[in-house]
Design a protein around this motif. Structure first.
Motif, PDB file in Angstrom:
ATOM      1  N   GLU A 297       0.820  -1.210   0.000  1.00 27.65           N
ATOM      2  CA  GLU A 297       0.000   0.000   0.000  1.00 27.65           C
ATOM      3  C   GLU A 297       0.853   1.258   0.000  1.00 27.65           C
ATOM      4  OE1 GLU A 297      -2.550   0.805   3.342  1.00 27.65           O
ATOM      5  OE2 GLU A 297      -1.008   0.315   4.820  1.00 27.65           O
ATOM      6  N   ILE A 298       0.214   2.383  -0.304  1.00 29.51           N
ATOM      7  CA  ILE A 298       0.799   3.697  -0.071  1.00 29.51           C
ATOM      8  C   ILE A 298       0.073   4.273   1.131  1.00 29.51           C
ATOM      9  CG2 ILE A 298       1.248   6.005  -0.963  1.00 29.51           C
ATOM     10  CD1 ILE A 298       1.267   4.914  -3.757  1.00 29.51           C
TER      11      ILE A 298
ATOM     12  N   LEU B 182       5.093   7.545  -8.159  1.00 23.95           N
ATOM     13  CA  LEU B 182       4.914   6.751  -6.951  1.00 23.95           C
ATOM     14  C   LEU B 182       3.942   5.602  -7.167  1.00 23.95           C
ATOM     15  CD1 LEU B 182       4.842   9.440  -4.116  1.00 23.95           C
ATOM     16  CD2 LEU B 182       6.764   8.073  -4.935  1.00 23.95           C
ATOM     17  N   ILE B 183       2.871   5.858  -7.913  1.00 23.30           N
ATOM     18  CA  ILE B 183       1.923   4.780  -8.210  1.00 23.30           C
ATOM     19  C   ILE B 183       2.586   3.712  -9.076  1.00 23.30           C
ATOM     20  CG2 ILE B 183      -0.216   4.231  -9.436  1.00 23.30           C
ATOM     21  CD1 ILE B 183      -1.282   6.944  -8.468  1.00 23.30           C
TER      22      ILE B 183
ATOM     23  N   LYS C 205       2.969  -0.162  -7.953  1.00 24.49           N
ATOM     24  CA  LYS C 205       2.477  -1.261  -8.785  1.00 24.49           C
ATOM     25  C   LYS C 205       3.575  -2.262  -9.118  1.00 24.49           C
ATOM     26  CE  LYS C 205      -1.495   1.087 -10.844  1.00 24.49           C
ATOM     27  NZ  LYS C 205      -2.124   1.623 -12.079  1.00 24.49           N
ATOM     28  N   SER C 206       4.829  -1.855  -8.976  1.00 22.90           N
ATOM     29  CA  SER C 206       5.945  -2.787  -9.212  1.00 22.90           C
ATOM     30  C   SER C 206       6.176  -3.700  -8.009  1.00 22.90           C
ATOM     31  CB  SER C 206       7.220  -2.004  -9.532  1.00 22.90           C
ATOM     32  OG  SER C 206       7.754  -1.397  -8.369  1.00 22.90           O
ATOM     33  N   GLY C 207       5.381  -3.491  -6.941  1.00 22.24           N
ATOM     34  CA  GLY C 207       5.480  -4.378  -5.782  1.00 22.24           C
ATOM     35  C   GLY C 207       6.057  -3.749  -4.532  1.00 22.24           C
ATOM     36  N   LYS C 208       6.249  -2.433  -4.551  1.00 16.90           N
ATOM     37  CA  LYS C 208       6.823  -1.757  -3.393  1.00 16.90           C
ATOM     38  C   LYS C 208       5.731  -1.257  -2.443  1.00 16.90           C
ATOM     39  CE  LYS C 208      10.778  -2.199  -5.489  1.00 16.90           C
ATOM     40  NZ  LYS C 208      11.663  -3.316  -5.110  1.00 16.90           N
ATOM     41  N   THR C 209       6.131  -1.070  -1.197  1.00  8.89           N
ATOM     42  CA  THR C 209       5.281  -0.443  -0.190  1.00  8.89           C
ATOM     43  C   THR C 209       5.866   0.922   0.128  1.00  8.89           C
ATOM     44  OG1 THR C 209       4.809  -2.608   0.764  1.00  8.89           O
ATOM     45  CG2 THR C 209       4.271  -0.687   2.102  1.00  8.89           C
TER      46      THR C 209
ATOM     47  N   ALA D  44      -7.516  -0.074  -2.835  1.00  7.84           N
ATOM     48  CA  ALA D  44      -6.471   0.140  -3.855  1.00  7.84           C
ATOM     49  C   ALA D  44      -6.309   1.629  -4.119  1.00  7.84           C
ATOM     50  CB  ALA D  44      -6.832  -0.574  -5.150  1.00  7.84           C
ATOM     51  N   CYS D  45      -5.110   2.009  -4.562  1.00  8.27           N
ATOM     52  CA  CYS D  45      -4.892   3.405  -4.933  1.00  8.27           C
ATOM     53  C   CYS D  45      -5.620   3.719  -6.233  1.00  8.27           C
ATOM     54  CB  CYS D  45      -3.401   3.685  -5.123  1.00  8.27           C
ATOM     55  SG  CYS D  45      -2.484   3.725  -3.588  1.00  8.27           S
ATOM     56  N   SER D  46      -6.105   4.953  -6.321  1.00  6.35           N
ATOM     57  CA  SER D  46      -6.721   5.386  -7.580  1.00  6.35           C
ATOM     58  C   SER D  46      -5.714   6.196  -8.375  1.00  6.35           C
ATOM     59  CB  SER D  46      -7.940   6.241  -7.276  1.00  6.35           C
ATOM     60  OG  SER D  46      -7.581   7.342  -6.459  1.00  6.35           O
TER      61      SER D  46
END
Length: 249
Positions: free
Chosen positions: A30-31, A173-174, A178-182, A247-249
């Motif tokens: 998540e962010i 950042l998104i 999406k590449s798998g980072k928090t 989820a992030c928008s």
């Protein structure tokens, strides 16, 4: 799954508690936006998480591991952008990565990969001091990302940026998320980060007052207190945990 867990943490400075029985967590992938005005405790929390300040054993866990007795190892499992820029102004973008690679030895292929990710391949041979502020922020993000950590911490990343540069950083950042980072972001106001965060925590005087989606946090404050969302006016309320798998928008 939780990537960062802080459990029952007490921390005091000059015989005064900055954090008392503090509990906090960030979900993997998540962010998370930690929002608070000056002196709310944001910097202390970030410094404790990154090992820049010493925390008691069994209070802070990154991916389930307690690094209290080996704080130097935190730099290998996290990446960060804090107040002091990580880059060297007198070097080029490329030279900054080469300097960092003396430590990690990933080679030029990794440098090229990160430059493409952060959108600075076209300015790789420019001195950092002549780059725009937004490009310097991108470079800082790239340097934090270089050794491929799972967990990234960005402190006050959007300060002094206008709307269009902020939008460009949002997209970056998104893309990283999406590449798998928090990602854990700290900021002084919700407006700067509400469009990219899965979860927001409102911090005041070392306490998370309310936590949830940006919309739910704003709605709660508006509906329950009748006040506009302004950290200088935010009331002291018991923490309301209204988290979900958003989820992030």
């Amino acid at each position: 799954m939780i990537i960062l867990a802080i459990k029952n943490l007490d921390y005091y400075y000059k015989e005064e508690y900055v954090l008392r029985n503090f509990n906090f967590s960030v979900k993997r992938g998540e962010i998370y936006g930690l929002v608070g005005k000056a002196r709310s405790g944001k910097t202390t929390i970030i410094n404790l998480v990154l090992g820049l300040l010493g925390a008691p054993s069994d209070t802070i866990f990154i991916s389930g591991v307690d690094y209290a007795n080996r704080r130097k190892d935190i730099a290998y499992v996290t990446g960060n952008v804090v107040d002091i820029p990580y880059y060297q102004n007198f070097l080029t973008v490329w030279e900054n990565f080469k300097f960092l690679d003396v430590k990690f030895r990933f080679g030029e292929e990794r440098i090229i990969e990160v430059l493409k990710t952060i959108g600075l391949a076209s300015v790789r041979n420019k001195k950092v001091r002549i780059l725009r502020s937004e490009q310097q922020k991108r470079l800082s993000i790239g340097l934090a990302l270089f050794h491929n950590p799972e967990f990234l911490v960005f402190d006050d990343l959007f300060r002094d940026l206008k709307n269009q540069p902020k939008t460009q950083l949002y997209k970056l950042l998104i893309k990283i998320q999406k590449s798998g980072k928090t990602i854990l972001l700290t900021n002084r106001n919700l407006k700067d980060i509400e469009n990219i965060c899965s979860t927001v925590g409102l911090l005041d005087s070392g306490n998370v007052l309310i936590e949830g989606t940006p919309k739910r946090v704003k709605d709660y404050i508006k509906n329950e207190t009748g006040l506009r969302f302004d950290l200088e006016k935010a009331p002291h309320v018991n923490v309301i945990r209204i988290r979900g798998n958003y989820a992030c928008s």
